[in-house]
Write a protein that holds these residues in place. Structure first.
Motif, PDB file in Angstrom:
ATOM      1  N   ASN A  67      13.709  54.505 -27.239  1.00 37.01           N
ATOM      2  CA  ASN A  67      14.071  53.470 -26.259  1.00 37.01           C
ATOM      3  C   ASN A  67      15.490  52.955 -26.469  1.00 37.01           C
ATOM      4  OD1 ASN A  67      11.867  53.464 -24.604  1.00 37.01           O
ATOM      5  ND2 ASN A  67      10.992  51.535 -25.346  1.00 37.01           N
ATOM      6  N   SER A  68      16.393  53.844 -26.868  1.00 36.14           N
ATOM      7  CA  SER A  68      17.790  53.428 -26.872  1.00 36.14           C
ATOM      8  C   SER A  68      18.294  53.529 -25.433  1.00 36.14           C
ATOM      9  CB  SER A  68      18.621  54.303 -27.809  1.00 36.14           C
ATOM     10  OG  SER A  68      18.604  55.651 -27.366  1.00 36.14           O
ATOM     11  N   TYR A  69      19.371  52.821 -25.134  1.00 38.63           N
ATOM     12  CA  TYR A  69      19.792  52.769 -23.727  1.00 38.63           C
ATOM     13  C   TYR A  69      21.254  53.138 -23.535  1.00 38.63           C
ATOM     14  CZ  TYR A  69      21.309  47.990 -25.023  1.00 38.63           C
ATOM     15  OH  TYR A  69      21.901  46.911 -25.621  1.00 38.63           O
ATOM     16  N   ASP A  70      21.553  53.529 -22.329  1.00 38.02           N
ATOM     17  CA  ASP A  70      22.926  53.703 -21.887  1.00 38.02           C
ATOM     18  C   ASP A  70      23.098  52.910 -20.595  1.00 38.02           C
ATOM     19  OD1 ASP A  70      21.670  55.170 -19.932  1.00 38.02           O
ATOM     20  OD2 ASP A  70      22.839  57.002 -20.234  1.00 38.02           O
ATOM     21  N   LEU A  71      24.217  53.091 -19.934  1.00 38.73           N
ATOM     22  CA  LEU A  71      24.470  52.304 -18.730  1.00 38.73           C
ATOM     23  C   LEU A  71      23.393  52.535 -17.677  1.00 38.73           C
ATOM     24  CD1 LEU A  71      26.323  50.383 -17.141  1.00 38.73           C
ATOM     25  CD2 LEU A  71      27.672  52.378 -16.445  1.00 38.73           C
ATOM     26  N   GLY A  72      22.909  53.779 -17.566  1.00 37.21           N
ATOM     27  CA  GLY A  72      21.900  54.093 -16.558  1.00 37.21           C
ATOM     28  C   GLY A  72      20.619  53.289 -16.760  1.00 37.21           C
ATOM     29  N   VAL A  73      20.213  53.135 -18.008  1.00 32.64           N
ATOM     30  CA  VAL A  73      19.008  52.351 -18.304  1.00 32.64           C
ATOM     31  C   VAL A  73      19.230  50.899 -17.902  1.00 32.64           C
ATOM     32  CG1 VAL A  73      17.471  51.558 -20.151  1.00 32.64           C
ATOM     33  CG2 VAL A  73      18.394  53.889 -20.210  1.00 32.64           C
ATOM     34  N   ASP A  74      20.430  50.416 -18.162  1.00 30.64           N
ATOM     35  CA  ASP A  74      20.709  49.022 -17.856  1.00 30.64           C
ATOM     36  C   ASP A  74      20.876  48.778 -16.357  1.00 30.64           C
ATOM     37  OD1 ASP A  74      20.750  47.283 -20.227  1.00 30.64           O
ATOM     38  OD2 ASP A  74      22.292  46.237 -19.072  1.00 30.64           O
ATOM     39  N   ILE A  75      21.331  49.778 -15.646  1.00 25.96           N
ATOM     40  CA  ILE A  75      21.420  49.636 -14.181  1.00 25.96           C
ATOM     41  C   ILE A  75      20.015  49.430 -13.610  1.00 25.96           C
ATOM     42  CG2 ILE A  75      21.890  50.926 -12.046  1.00 25.96           C
ATOM     43  CD1 ILE A  75      24.381  52.087 -13.479  1.00 25.96           C
ATOM     44  N   GLU A  76      19.055  50.174 -14.147  1.00 25.92           N
ATOM     45  CA  GLU A  76      17.682  49.988 -13.672  1.00 25.92           C
ATOM     46  C   GLU A  76      17.150  48.597 -14.042  1.00 25.92           C
ATOM     47  OE1 GLU A  76      15.104  53.138 -14.881  1.00 25.92           O
ATOM     48  OE2 GLU A  76      16.292  54.689 -13.890  1.00 25.92           O
ATOM     49  N   LEU A  77      17.465  48.156 -15.255  1.00 28.25           N
ATOM     50  CA  LEU A  77      17.012  46.815 -15.658  1.00 28.25           C
ATOM     51  C   LEU A  77      17.591  45.760 -14.719  1.00 28.25           C
ATOM     52  CD1 LEU A  77      15.672  44.779 -17.591  1.00 28.25           C
ATOM     53  CD2 LEU A  77      17.729  44.929 -19.029  1.00 28.25           C
ATOM     54  N   TYR A  78      18.873  45.902 -14.436  1.00 30.57           N
ATOM     55  CA  TYR A  78      19.508  44.928 -13.550  1.00 30.57           C
ATOM     56  C   TYR A  78      18.832  44.930 -12.185  1.00 30.57           C
ATOM     57  CZ  TYR A  78      22.975  42.584 -10.662  1.00 30.57           C
ATOM     58  OH  TYR A  78      23.581  41.729  -9.781  1.00 30.57           O
ATOM     59  N   ASP A  79      18.574  46.112 -11.683  1.00 27.82           N
ATOM     60  CA  ASP A  79      17.915  46.220 -10.379  1.00 27.82           C
ATOM     61  C   ASP A  79      16.525  45.571 -10.410  1.00 27.82           C
ATOM     62  OD1 ASP A  79      17.993  47.645  -7.618  1.00 27.82           O
ATOM     63  OD2 ASP A  79      16.046  48.204  -8.454  1.00 27.82           O
ATOM     64  N   ALA A  80      15.802  45.837 -11.469  1.00 31.83           N
ATOM     65  CA  ALA A  80      14.438  45.298 -11.569  1.00 31.83           C
ATOM     66  C   ALA A  80      14.456  43.777 -11.594  1.00 31.83           C
ATOM     67  CB  ALA A  80      13.759  45.851 -12.827  1.00 31.83           C
ATOM     68  N   VAL A  81      15.382  43.214 -12.364  1.00 30.61           N
ATOM     69  CA  VAL A  81      15.464  41.754 -12.474  1.00 30.61           C
ATOM     70  C   VAL A  81      15.815  41.139 -11.115  1.00 30.61           C
ATOM     71  CG1 VAL A  81      16.741  39.850 -13.559  1.00 30.61           C
ATOM     72  CG2 VAL A  81      16.055  41.834 -14.918  1.00 30.61           C
ATOM     73  N   GLN A  82      16.749  41.757 -10.411  1.00 31.52           N
ATOM     74  CA  GLN A  82      17.127  41.245  -9.087  1.00 31.52           C
ATOM     75  C   GLN A  82      15.953  41.297  -8.121  1.00 31.52           C
ATOM     76  OE1 GLN A  82      20.021  39.560  -9.506  1.00 31.52           O
ATOM     77  NE2 GLN A  82      20.911  40.509  -7.685  1.00 31.52           N
ATOM     78  N   ARG A  83      15.229  42.407  -8.148  1.00 34.29           N
ATOM     79  CA  ARG A  83      14.106  42.547  -7.213  1.00 34.29           C
ATOM     80  C   ARG A  83      12.983  41.575  -7.545  1.00 34.29           C
ATOM     81  NH1 ARG A  83      14.993  46.785  -3.796  1.00 34.29           N
ATOM     82  NH2 ARG A  83      16.666  48.149  -4.522  1.00 34.29           N
ATOM     83  N   LEU A  84      12.759  41.351  -8.829  1.00 36.05           N
ATOM     84  CA  LEU A  84      11.727  40.368  -9.187  1.00 36.05           C
ATOM     85  C   LEU A  84      12.067  39.012  -8.577  1.00 36.05           C
ATOM     86  CD1 LEU A  84      11.002  41.346 -12.902  1.00 36.05           C
ATOM     87  CD2 LEU A  84       9.350  41.328 -11.021  1.00 36.05           C
ATOM     88  N   ARG A  85      13.347  38.680  -8.595  1.00 35.68           N
ATOM     89  CA  ARG A  85      13.746  37.362  -8.086  1.00 35.68           C
ATOM     90  C   ARG A  85      13.551  37.246  -6.579  1.00 35.68           C
ATOM     91  NH1 ARG A  85      18.702  35.590 -12.019  1.00 35.68           N
ATOM     92  NH2 ARG A  85      18.416  33.636 -10.926  1.00 35.68           N
ATOM     93  N   PHE A  86      13.964  38.298  -5.851  1.00 37.77           N
ATOM     94  CA  PHE A  86      13.955  38.206  -4.387  1.00 37.77           C
ATOM     95  C   PHE A  86      12.674  38.736  -3.750  1.00 37.77           C
ATOM     96  CE2 PHE A  86      18.541  37.800  -5.027  1.00 37.77           C
ATOM     97  CZ  PHE A  86      18.849  36.808  -4.108  1.00 37.77           C
ATOM     98  N   GLU A  87      12.146  39.782  -4.339  1.00 37.03           N
ATOM     99  CA  GLU A  87      11.006  40.442  -3.686  1.00 37.03           C
ATOM    100  C   GLU A  87       9.666  39.894  -4.160  1.00 37.03           C
ATOM    101  OE1 GLU A  87      11.565  44.678  -4.222  1.00 37.03           O
ATOM    102  OE2 GLU A  87      13.331  44.694  -2.895  1.00 37.03           O
ATOM    103  N   HIS A  88       9.692  39.163  -5.274  1.00 37.96           N
ATOM    104  CA  HIS A  88       8.417  38.737  -5.867  1.00 37.96           C
ATOM    105  C   HIS A  88       8.382  37.252  -6.216  1.00 37.96           C
ATOM    106  CE1 HIS A  88       6.896  42.814  -5.993  1.00 37.96           C
ATOM    107  NE2 HIS A  88       8.118  43.178  -6.359  1.00 37.96           N
ATOM    108  N   PRO A  89       8.383  36.409  -5.211  1.00 36.69           N
ATOM    109  CA  PRO A  89       8.279  34.973  -5.500  1.00 36.69           C
ATOM    110  C   PRO A  89       6.967  34.619  -6.198  1.00 36.69           C
ATOM    111  CG  PRO A  89       8.029  35.410  -3.144  1.00 36.69           C
ATOM    112  CD  PRO A  89       8.506  36.684  -3.775  1.00 36.69           C
TER     113      PRO A  89
END
Lengths: 577, 577
Positions: A67-89
């Motif tokens: 579970n080490s990460y690179d930028l690609g892993v973090d791009i997905e994390l960023y996307d997930a966090v944003q979607r949780l905020r907007f798509e999942h009240p």
């Protein structure tokens, strides 16, 4: 709550391997394309579980083990966090954990770091820092608190990810630990907020923090709790139950409504060529010869909807949300893919009264979760601009709409030029031509603070309360260039005779300076006044890390980063600097 | 007030040219040996006039034209400022000016910077920063306010020197300006506090500051006043008169007594060899094989004098003043001359009750100017330790006197080890052997703040008010190792069985790590909590400057520092990082 619960997002097609370091990185993704994260829902709790695909690196040449990460892993994390905020009240707490046995996350991939050029390392760390700051922002302001459920060892960036959560629980199994092995193993710092959060957020005593950060084997169990490195150590037998309890407790503190419906963050309508990027409201011309990106943000084409249901109905199409998403993506694209465009010239186009009308609608309904999210997102995106290592020059011309929320773009700039009068030979020439105006609104007076905790206006007038007061008396007024300059809201206000020459000189001159010195100067001048944990991370910590990244002891052929994993020891220049 | 006034100190023999970069730099000097400064007295005002000898460089290879400076010039300035504080209580304001026509000071010598190794540049900037902070400390706390009388252009470090003064006046002669040309001309930052003080102290608006710092030609006259770069621009015809008036105004604000007699800062009794440095109360063994300096500070040999006249009578021999001067000199010597000694192990020897008795005498008479100076000097010296890029390990052993003012040495350390019990085979073995104790006193609770504005204890317990309160209940008590460890006052408390091994491991391990990563870690962990202008200068600003210094765009063969003055333009890697 387990990652295998109902609602796991499909782990679908692989992200396009870009390879060779040449092709552009895209920050656009969506859950159906995640390779490294599993999102599951058990309202009011969501679980974001790390399950990094070893062969899923953004570039070739390294495997994302443990579970080490690179930028690609973090791009997905960023996307997930944003979607949780907007798509999942309906989500009121988020459990951050791992699917892998015995390991939560091993941090940034070392071979990736060792193989990356200096600029890549620095930009990668900046983005990961912003994403972790975003977790804290969600916990503090969104009613989506993050719980780090460390089901195994969290080392380096893995522990730094946990540090960005509200509550950290570590499994107590006599082998799982938290650790910051960067210094002893790699000769670099825990630079993703680690050194700052350990003392300033977790309140670990500085001498214990020192000891901890030199022990690659880490600390677990009761000692990790006693030193405040984690909040609790939980035996395996009680793990699932305790995680569920804590998540429910965090969720219970949320002010999110229990039954609201989210909005979909639909794909951005983006066109990208070598010399232009365009979205619906944002566009950029990329001038590689001069090293300039000319960015235009367009105001709303229509008046705002009448009320919150109208915003909801427009969803991702709502002007300020759409424009913010586009600006966010543009910043990330330019930062990562266009390092030689050192100057960003920012313009706006549209009706300033309409911008202010949108602002009023939002600030009049700040209690609504979606409105709150839109304002918070704009705040985070403007903060991203503040820490961007590019010179920012705002050009305020007739037809522009630097008012309220969009005035922040001019206030974020290193300098602003505002045309006094109109262009004599411009498209808007003639007796009806209207000169540019700038207008302060409520958005400039609190909801969009910088990382230092102050508004951009307060930072601008740091130590000059009289100047600020004089300006605030004119709030809401459409100010002409002469007034705006006199009141200190813009830097210079040349007229048509001088405009082209002054602007050209400013831009050309900027391109002639040392890019490094500009970065250092801007990183200082943009943050007058107080410092916060966030500015300390980007200022003190990142600046030291960047220095270390550029030193042979880390990145040279005999440096620790290069030698890691080779079986050979690094060879250090022992001089203390 | 002119530099030719009565009382000008003799400009005597040249400072020994050390040449070749090999021989050691000495920080000891006295007015009779100054080559670059003239000090004159017209009580209550002193004038410190810069008159740099072009051929007086500390190293060969550059000429100190236009009052540009190198470390040697700054060593004299530091000495002059210290002597004004201790030897001249009758001085209540200091005019900082230049003897040269049309030029105040051109800043750090560029050829010196370009020719210097990275470590030298960084260490040089640190010392000059400390000296400028010392000017501010004198203005704020000593009743000796500094007035910058810029009789000609002040550029770069010259203007930064002025920025450290209370009041800046610039001659208005249509040619004299203030400027920060580092970025456009040299590709580096105004790193001696310039970028920080312009916005955070002078409250220059950030966009004007940006413009100013990219214009190598500088700003003078009314614009310099309007932008707050200087406090006033004064025509030549009124210059001398206005300087005298301002100096008198500043002097009138002083709380120094009008008629006190100063004490002489007599030469230090220092013995220096390749592997040892010793003074009366301070000594160091230099272990080059292990990269360790073992420092011992000895407590007072006698009880303190009964009262302030007794302190005055002892003068520079007064224990705490003598020990502070020695420690100050040792820090500067080791930093500059022994960069490979990466770990400083600090011990004390003496009677802790006597140390506390000295502290009580001082704090009971803080209103006295001399007592105040002694405490302020200790404060500044401890701050110097805080920003020293060496690992600091305190060893608290039987016979030590880590109490009150000397306890600060342990609190400044990155870690402390305190022996629990006594050495079984030590010199103090036997039934009467006394274990080590540590004692908190009033000196630990306010008079000796760090640069971040907090005491070392408050920084240590940042975010842990309960821990601090528990400790403060035990103030004045001689705490044994077990208690000290439990209360968080020391890091570890091994007993005799483990002591040697634990200490050896800690020291050896430290020497095995990347020196750069240690510097970065320590620069973060030592400064938990709030930031001030001072910590921003050493953290944010210096860290960026160090990064820039290490980049090819500045220091590489085609970099701006190397190309300056050659007629060739620097060739930049245009990538923004």
């Amino acid at each position: 709550m387990a990652a295998t619960a109902a609602g796991v997002a499909p782990v679908a097609q692989t992200q396009t391997k870009t390879g060779g370091g040449r092709s552009r990185v895209s920050f656009q993704t969506e859950p159906g394309r995640y390779r490294h994260w599993r999102v599951s829902f058990d309202a009011p709790v969501a679980t974001l579980a790390m399950d990094v695909a070893e062969d899923g690196g953004l570039r070739d040449g390294y495997e994302l083990k443990l579970n080490s990460y690179d930028l690609g892993v973090d791009i997905e994390l960023y996307d997930a966090v944003q979607r949780l905020r907007f798509e999942h009240p309906e989500v009121h707490a988020v459990v951050l954990t791992s699917v892998k046995e015995k390991i939560f996350c091993a941090g940034a991939n070392i071979r990736m770091l060792a193989a990356s050029p200096h600029a890549w390392k620095v930009n990668f760390c900046k983005f990961t820092n912003e994403t972790r700051n975003g977790l804290e922002d969600a916990s503090a302001h969104s009613g989506q608190a993050y719980l780090a459920a460390l089901n195994g060892t969290a080392s380096g960036g893995g522990y730094e990810l946990a540090l960005a959560c509200e509550h950290i629980m570590l499994i107590d199994d006599r082998s799982s630990v938290v650790s910051l092995p960067e210094l002893p193993l790699l000769g670099v710092l825990p630079g993703t907020g680690g050194l700052t959060r350990v003392t300033d957020k977790r309140h670990v005593r500085r001498d214990l923090a020192d000891y901890f950060s030199t022990k690659s084997e880490g600390v677990g169990g009761r000692k990790a709790v006693a030193w405040r490195l984690v909040d609790e150590a939980v035996p395996r037998t009680k793990w699932a139950e305790t995680v569920a309890t804590r998540a429910a407790e965090l969720a219970a503190r949320s002010s999110r409504p229990p039954d609201a419906a989210g909005i979909q963050l639909t794909p951005l309508d983006k066109t990208r060529t070598g010399d232009a990027i365009s979205y619906r409201y944002v566009s950029a011309r990329l001038d590689h010869a001069d090293g300039v990106a000319a960015i235009t943000v367009r105001g709303p084409e229509q008046d705002p909807p009448a009320d919150v249901p109208g915003i909801r109905e427009q969803g991702a199409g709502f002007w300020l949300l759409a424009a913010t998403r586009e600006l966010d993506d543009l910043i990330l694209d330019l930062r990562t893919n266009e390092p030689e465009l050192g100057t960003w010239v920012v313009r706006t186009e549209g009706d300033p009264r309409r911008v202010l009308a949108y602002d009023r609608l939002l600030l009049g309904n700040r209690g609504d979760w979606l409105v709150n999210e839109i304002v918070l997102y704009l705040k985070r995106t403007l903060k991203r601009l503040d820490v961007t290592s590019r010179s920012l020059i705002a050009l305020i011309e007739p037809g522009s709409c630097f008012a309220g929320s969009l005035l922040e773009l001019a206030l974020a700039a290193d300098r602003s030029y505002m045309l006094a009068g109109v262009f004599e030979n411009g498209a808007d020439t003639g007796p009806d031509a209207e000169p540019a105006v700038v207008t302060m609104g409520e958005m400039n007076r609190g909801p969009l603070p910088m990382g230092n905790g102050l508004t951009r206006l307060r930072t601008r007038f740091f130590g000059d309360p009289d100047g600020l007061a004089a300006l605030e008396e004119r709030a809401g007024e459409a100010l002409l260039a002469e007034d705006a300059e006199r009141l200190g809201l813009v830097t210079f206000a040349p007229d048509d005779i001088d405009w082209a020459e002054e602007v050209r000189m400013a831009v050309e001159e900027r391109s002639s300076f040392s890019p490094d010195a500009l970065t250092g100067m801007e990183a200082n001048y943009r943050f007058a006044g107080p410092e916060t944990m966030e500015t300390k991370i980007f200022g003190r910590l990142s600046a030291w890390q960047n220095w270390i990244f550029s030193r042979p002891n880390a990145a040279g052929p005999d440096g620790a980063l290069s030698k890691y994993g080779t079986g050979q020891r690094a060879c250090f220049d022992r001089k203390r600097v």
